[in-house]
Write a protein that holds these residues in place. Structure first.
Motif, PDB file in Angstrom:
ATOM      1  N   GLU A  82      31.829  91.594  60.279  1.00  0.00           N
ATOM      2  CA  GLU A  82      31.153  92.451  61.250  1.00  0.00           C
ATOM      3  C   GLU A  82      31.636  92.145  62.663  1.00  0.00           C
ATOM      4  O   GLU A  82      31.886  93.045  63.460  1.00  0.00           O
ATOM      5  CB  GLU A  82      29.636  92.260  61.133  1.00  0.00           C
TER       6      GLU A  82
ATOM      7  N   ASN B 173      35.130  93.556  63.130  1.00  0.00           N
ATOM      8  CA  ASN B 173      35.105  95.018  63.247  1.00  0.00           C
ATOM      9  C   ASN B 173      34.653  95.456  64.644  1.00  0.00           C
ATOM     10  O   ASN B 173      35.229  96.371  65.234  1.00  0.00           O
ATOM     11  CB  ASN B 173      34.178  95.617  62.193  1.00  0.00           C
ATOM     12  N   ARG B 174      33.614  94.793  65.133  1.00  0.00           N
ATOM     13  CA  ARG B 174      33.117  95.125  66.470  1.00  0.00           C
ATOM     14  C   ARG B 174      34.186  94.854  67.522  1.00  0.00           C
ATOM     15  O   ARG B 174      34.386  95.657  68.439  1.00  0.00           O
ATOM     16  CB  ARG B 174      31.852  94.320  66.778  1.00  0.00           C
TER      17      ARG B 174
ATOM     18  N   ILE C 114      36.770  97.576  67.546  1.00  0.00           N
ATOM     19  CA  ILE C 114      36.305  98.805  68.190  1.00  0.00           C
ATOM     20  C   ILE C 114      36.332  98.651  69.710  1.00  0.00           C
ATOM     21  O   ILE C 114      36.732  99.570  70.438  1.00  0.00           O
ATOM     22  CB  ILE C 114      34.896  99.178  67.692  1.00  0.00           C
TER      23      ILE C 114
ATOM     24  N   GLU D 207      41.629 104.307  59.352  1.00  0.00           N
ATOM     25  CA  GLU D 207      40.241 103.936  59.040  1.00  0.00           C
ATOM     26  C   GLU D 207      39.566 103.278  60.246  1.00  0.00           C
ATOM     27  O   GLU D 207      38.400 103.549  60.544  1.00  0.00           O
ATOM     28  CB  GLU D 207      40.222 102.989  57.841  1.00  0.00           C
ATOM     29  N   MET D 208      40.309 102.410  60.942  1.00  0.00           N
ATOM     30  CA  MET D 208      39.758 101.757  62.136  1.00  0.00           C
ATOM     31  C   MET D 208      39.424 102.776  63.223  1.00  0.00           C
ATOM     32  O   MET D 208      38.362 102.718  63.852  1.00  0.00           O
ATOM     33  CB  MET D 208      40.772 100.743  62.704  1.00  0.00           C
TER      34      MET D 208
ATOM     35  N   SER E 201      36.338 104.596  62.439  1.00  0.00           N
ATOM     36  CA  SER E 201      35.126 103.779  62.608  1.00  0.00           C
ATOM     37  C   SER E 201      34.687 103.691  64.065  1.00  0.00           C
ATOM     38  O   SER E 201      33.512 103.457  64.354  1.00  0.00           O
ATOM     39  CB  SER E 201      35.353 102.370  62.048  1.00  0.00           C
TER      40      SER E 201
ATOM     41  N   THR F 118      28.107 104.044  66.546  1.00  0.00           N
ATOM     42  CA  THR F 118      29.025 103.102  65.901  1.00  0.00           C
ATOM     43  C   THR F 118      28.364 101.726  65.888  1.00  0.00           C
ATOM     44  O   THR F 118      27.234 101.575  66.364  1.00  0.00           O
ATOM     45  CB  THR F 118      30.370 103.016  66.661  1.00  0.00           C
ATOM     46  N   SER F 119      29.075 100.731  65.394  1.00  0.00           N
ATOM     47  CA  SER F 119      28.508  99.382  65.363  1.00  0.00           C
ATOM     48  C   SER F 119      28.364  98.794  66.761  1.00  0.00           C
ATOM     49  O   SER F 119      27.679  97.786  66.935  1.00  0.00           O
ATOM     50  CB  SER F 119      29.366  98.457  64.496  1.00  0.00           C
TER      51      SER F 119
END
Length: 615
Positions: free
Chosen positions: A108, A111-112, A115, A178-179, A182, A235-236
């Motif tokens: 997580e 991923n953050r 972004i 995919e990124m 997201s 989003t996240s």
């Protein structure tokens, strides 16, 4: 690799940190009794009123009311959120804040971070599009009188009218499809493979959080595309209901400015900031949420809602008032008379006109009254009746009797309807909305008392309530304020209240210190007085200083305060007697001594009720 914070770790960081040392880096502190004193870093002052307690590891400003522990201080001085402030203090204290180790948390976190990186790349891409050559975006901003320095300050950009410009740019930077999806920067095609840019032919407004990270974007259409304004999806890292546009820049001026202005649009924030009003944020196209209100409350108590003057803006302002009020903010609404929105007023009329409009802001109740007044013609009897009926429903929501009385007087004048009629409309036939409560006899054995002695509570006096206690404490503070004002008032208090018998221990301590000070001098030296108090007692002294006393009638104020204290004392005695009587009533076979005691208590109770009746 998220941060693993728990209460024990936070407490250890507090214990290992020294607030005096931390504050000394920002404030020139001098020893003052058991505390330290200096000029407050949160507001402009010439006389030091900022107190730091080494013993309690707390700070408090006697001037502006700011206070808290070392974490609060670092948050405010460095404009950090709680986690960043704790992390900073932990590093200085030599405490390693462990990283969370679970695979899910690591994924997580990664991923953050990706972004954040992509959003930053996208922001640079949009900015480069805007300034590298003449284009529709730059033409639009020039028409709106936005200069280059403001474009740089807010990182404004331009999304060209192309389907895959940003997507191809980010793919070349090494990010997977995919990124990019997201991050909400592109959308999937419906009928064939591939993706296309979310933002096309739009002015781009990067949305930046308080730590300086780009979390999302807003885009204004330059053509006929709908919607006119488009935000990044959830989003996240981005939730529009939990963030505010412009807070990253507005927070920097909150040491000088105590109020925050909330507007509707990105351009309102930008136009105001360009002309020297930087304490402005926008609510990202939504009605203010509880999360946004809590975020504002973290930075300021005073919030001004400056929405557009149309019906949608009025409805949003009402919702915002309610939400901010629930969060504990002192909130007002600006009603614009010189233009339709902040951008138009500041651009066409100038800064002074906008600030004048701001000074005329209304409280929640006044704003509601204004809206109801617009809906009814007060030149007609029917209009005035509808107006009063609608306002009566609003006044019912007020908890303060003082506010209720003030607004009833105000509405009576505006509607040309008597105060009594308005009170009846609000409360019905029982204007005070307090039905008479008949009390059962406290003692069942009426034969033990004479007719005169029997208590029927004919004066309908209620038992002591928490509000009475609060009123009693306020009365004590009022008397202390009179004592602090000057020696003449002090002598007047002492002649009326010779024992200075305050119930609250801090009030009692302050009263003794004031009495001792007047033995040697004619005026109170507040610095000397504060040096003899701890930080919590200084806060109470600060509240005492804020009590408003009508200087043209201090004697009446003193009498009112004394009556309040006497009433509380009588109510307490009444409650004690009633409690004792109830206990004695439970006994089946009463002795002669107990019967005599019951009679004695009933006589005392009757006497107290008579005294209460005349207060």
């Amino acid at each position: 690799m998220g941060i693993n914070l728990h209460e024990g770790l936070i407490e250890e960081i507090r214990n290992r940190s020294d607030i005096v040392e931390a504050v000394s880096k920002y404030v020139n502190l001098k020893k003052a009794g058991s505390n330290y004193k200096g000029l407050c870093p949160f507001h402009h002052e010439k006389t030091p009123s900022f107190i730091v307690s080494e013993e309690k590891q707390l700070y408090h400003c006697f001037g502006c009311g700011e206070g808290g522990d070392i974490i609060n201080f670092i948050m405010k001085m460095e404009n950090l959120d709680f986690i960043d402030a704790v992390t900073t203090l932990g590093e200085k204290a030599g405490i390693r804040i462990e990283e969370a180790s679970s695979k899910e948390e690591k994924k997580e976190f990664e991923n953050r971070n990706r972004i954040y990186e992509m959003n930053r790349e996208a922001a640079l891409f949009f900015y480069s599009n805007l300034i590298k050559k003449e284009n529709k975006g730059l033409e639009y901003l020039k028409e709106r009188k936005v200069d280059l320095s403001t474009i740089k300050k807010f990182g404004l950009g331009y999304a060209e009218n192309q389907w895959e410009a940003l997507n191809n740019y980010l793919l070349k930077k090494g990010y997977t499809q995919e990124m990019i999806l997201s991050a909400g920067l592109v959308l999937k095609r419906n009928q064939k493979d591939g993706c296309y840019d979310r933002f096309r032919n739009r002015i781009i407004f990067p949305i930046i959080n308080t730590t300086g990270k780009v979390i999302g974007f807003g885009g204004r259409a330059l053509g006929d595309e709908q919607p006119k304004y488009l935000n990044s999806p959830e989003t996240s890292v981005f939730n529009k209901g939990r963030n505010l546009y412009g807070l990253n820049t507005a927070k920097k001026v909150l040491g000088k400015e105590k109020r925050m202005i909330v507007v509707e649009g990105y351009m309102d924030v930008i136009s105001l900031s360009q002309r020297g009003i930087s304490n402005v944020v926008a609510s990202l196209g939504t009605a203010l949420t509880k999360e946004q209100a809590a975020l504002l409350k973290r930075y300021t108590d005073e919030v001004y809602i400056a929405y557009d003057g149309d019906s949608a803006g009025q409805a949003a302002a009402l919702r915002g008032l309610e939400v901010l009020g629930e969060a504990g903010c002192d909130v007002k609404v600006v009603i614009f008379t010189q233009g339709k929105d902040p951008d138009e007023i500041i651009t066409k009329k100038g800064k002074k006109v906008f600030l004048d409009e701001l000074e005329g802001a209304l409280s929640l109740i006044d704003y509601k009254i204004t809206l109801v007044k617009k809906e009814n013609d007060l030149t007609t009897i029917e209009g005035r009746i509808k107006f009063v009926k609608a306002i009566a429903e609003i006044i019912k929501q007020l908890k303060s009797p003082v506010e209720v009385d003030a607004y009833i007087k105000k509405i009576s004048i505006e509607a040309q309807i008597s105060e009594d009629a308005i009170k009846t409309e609000i409360y019905g036939n029982n204007r005070y909305n307090q039905p008479v409560k008949m009390h059962k006899p406290i003692v069942s054995g009426e034969k033990h008392r004479s007719k005169f002695e029997r208590h029927t509570n004919k004066y309908n006096i209620e038992s002591i309530q928490p509000t009475e206690k609060l009123g009693y404490l306020e009365a004590e503070r009022g008397i202390l304020k009179l004592m602090l004002m000057n020696k003449q008032y002090f002598n007047n208090v002492v002649s009326t209240f010779p024992e200075l018998n305050f119930t609250d221990p801090v009030h009692k301590k302050i009263a003794k210190l004031v009495a001792r000070a007047y033995e040697d001098m004619d005026v109170i030296d507040m610095d000397s007085l504060m040096n003899q108090l701890d930080i919590n007692e200084i806060t109470i002294l600060h509240n005492i200083k804020k009590v408003i006393i009508p200087e043209d009638n201090t004697q009446k104020a003193l009498i009112d305060f004394m009556n309040q204290i006497q009433k509380f004392d009588l109510m307490k005695r009444k409650k004690d007697i009633e409690t004792e009587l109830k206990e004695m009533e439970k006994k089946e076979n009463k002795s002669q001594m107990e019967i005599a005691r019951i009679r004695e208590l009933c006589i005392q109770l009757e006497k107290i009720l008579k005294e209460l009746k005349h207060l």
